[in-house]
Structures are given as structure tokens and as C-alpha cells.
Design a protein around this motif. Structure first.
Motif, PDB file in Angstrom:
ATOM      1  N   SER A   1     -63.249   8.715 -19.007  1.00  0.00           N
ATOM      2  CA  SER A   1     -63.499   7.399 -19.556  1.00  0.00           C
ATOM      3  C   SER A   1     -64.020   7.616 -20.972  1.00  0.00           C
ATOM      4  O   SER A   1     -64.991   8.335 -21.178  1.00  0.00           O
ATOM      5  N   CYS A   2     -63.351   7.016 -21.954  1.00  0.00           N
ATOM      6  CA  CYS A   2     -63.663   7.298 -23.363  1.00  0.00           C
ATOM      7  C   CYS A   2     -64.719   6.328 -23.897  1.00  0.00           C
ATOM      8  O   CYS A   2     -64.582   5.119 -23.768  1.00  0.00           O
ATOM      9  N   ARG A   3     -65.765   6.871 -24.497  1.00  0.00           N
ATOM     10  CA  ARG A   3     -66.808   6.028 -25.073  1.00  0.00           C
ATOM     11  C   ARG A   3     -66.394   5.484 -26.440  1.00  0.00           C
ATOM     12  O   ARG A   3     -66.968   4.519 -26.924  1.00  0.00           O
ATOM     13  N   SER A   4     -65.415   6.111 -27.066  1.00  0.00           N
ATOM     14  CA  SER A   4     -64.997   5.677 -28.398  1.00  0.00           C
ATOM     15  C   SER A   4     -64.041   4.491 -28.351  1.00  0.00           C
ATOM     16  O   SER A   4     -64.231   3.503 -29.043  1.00  0.00           O
TER      17      SER A   4
ATOM     18  N   GLY B   1     -62.649   3.238 -25.182  1.00  0.00           N
ATOM     19  CA  GLY B   1     -62.695   2.526 -23.922  1.00  0.00           C
ATOM     20  C   GLY B   1     -61.576   2.869 -22.964  1.00  0.00           C
ATOM     21  O   GLY B   1     -61.474   2.280 -21.898  1.00  0.00           O
TER      22      GLY B   1
ATOM     23  N   ASP C   1     -59.384   4.565 -20.134  1.00  0.00           N
ATOM     24  CA  ASP C   1     -59.669   5.174 -18.839  1.00  0.00           C
ATOM     25  C   ASP C   1     -58.405   5.929 -18.474  1.00  0.00           C
ATOM     26  O   ASP C   1     -57.435   5.313 -18.066  1.00  0.00           O
TER      27      ASP C   1
ATOM     28  N   CYS D   1     -60.258  12.528 -24.983  1.00  0.00           N
ATOM     29  CA  CYS D   1     -59.529  11.290 -24.700  1.00  0.00           C
ATOM     30  C   CYS D   1     -58.061  11.446 -25.086  1.00  0.00           C
ATOM     31  O   CYS D   1     -57.760  11.752 -26.242  1.00  0.00           O
TER      32      CYS D   1
ATOM     33  N   ASP E   1     -65.915  12.355 -27.064  1.00  0.00           N
ATOM     34  CA  ASP E   1     -67.029  11.600 -26.492  1.00  0.00           C
ATOM     35  C   ASP E   1     -66.546  10.875 -25.246  1.00  0.00           C
ATOM     36  O   ASP E   1     -66.339   9.654 -25.252  1.00  0.00           O
TER      37      ASP E   1
ATOM     38  N   GLU F   1     -66.533  10.620 -20.783  1.00  0.00           N
ATOM     39  CA  GLU F   1     -67.221  10.888 -19.527  1.00  0.00           C
ATOM     40  C   GLU F   1     -66.170  11.230 -18.486  1.00  0.00           C
ATOM     41  O   GLU F   1     -65.170  10.527 -18.356  1.00  0.00           O
TER      42      GLU F   1
END
Ligand SMILES: [Zn+2]
Length: 125
Positions: free
Chosen positions: A69-72, A74, A76, A87, A94, A96
Motif C-alpha cells: 500500500s503506497c503512502r505517496s 495511495g 494498493d 510502489c 514509502d 507499507e
């Protein structure tokens, strides 16, 4: 061998759930990031199950693809390789990890097809 200690850990989870009953099937969920070789795991299981008195227990592996799941951005998304945990949509590191690190006994089947549910993670030996 990595897989041998994992199989011993699986047996350690299974035995209390079986509570003395004959074990027919052991279902294990394995994430792609756990660096487990399925063939090696199955081979080691045949050694460990005999030693542990579970000669009938077949190992059923449920292989889980890795995903982040990408924090930059979004996203998935599944990832192809454990060597590039980034990602796939935007390339950001960045992220998860949402799937791929699973290693757990999900259920066992004992005599008379009784299914015993489990959600017990297997400690990585
Ligand atoms: Zn991204």
C-alpha cells in the motif's frame, strides 16, 4: 535448514490443536516474502510429521502474493519481487507491505474430517 525449523514450528502449532487426534491435513498460509521454497517445505514436512507421530498429515500450502500500500500515491498493488519493495504505480519506496509476510497455520483437519480453525502465526525459527 530454514524449512526444517519452520516445519518443526508448524508441528508445534498443530499438536495442541490436534489434542491427540489423528491429523489428516495441515493448512498453512505462506506469504511470498517469507523466502520459503514450497517444495523444500513439503519435503521437510514429510520428515517432521513422521518424527512427530503425524504420519497421515498432508501439508496444504496457500501461497499469498506480496502486495504493498503506497503512502505517496495511495495505490494498493501487488509487487512482483521481494527484491524491489516499491510502489509499482509511482516507484515510491514509502510503502507499507500489506501481504506477503504471512506464515500461519489456518486450520487442521483431524480424524472424521473435523476441521479445527487456527489463526496462529508460526514463529520463524
Ligand atoms: Zn505509489
Amino acid at each position: 535448514m530454514h524449512e526444517l525449523s519452520l516445519c518443526q514450528a508448524i508441528a508445534g502449532v498443530v499438536k495442541p490443536h490436534a489434542a491427540g487426534r489423528r491429523v489428516d491435513v495441515v493448512r498453512v498460509r505462506v506469504g511470498a516474502l517469507r523466502q520459503v521454497v514450497p517444495d523444500a517445505l513439503e519435503f521437510c514436512w514429510t520428515l517432521v510429521r513422521d518424527f512427530e507421530g503425524m504420519e497421515h498429515a498432508e501439508l496444504e500450502l496457500e501461497l499469498i502474493a506480496a502486495a504493498v500500500s503506497c503512502r505517496s500515491c495511495g495505490a494498493d498493488a501487488p509487487i512482483a519481487s521481494r527484491f524491489s519493495v516499491a510502489c509499482p504505480a509511482c516507484g515510491s519506496a514509502d510503502v507499507e507491505i500489506t501481504h506477503g509476510e504471512e506464515f500461519m497455520v489456518t486450520s487442521i483437519e483431524v480424524a472424521d474430517h473435523t476441521v479445527v480453525e487456527s489463526s496462529e502465526g508460526v514463529a520463524n525459527g
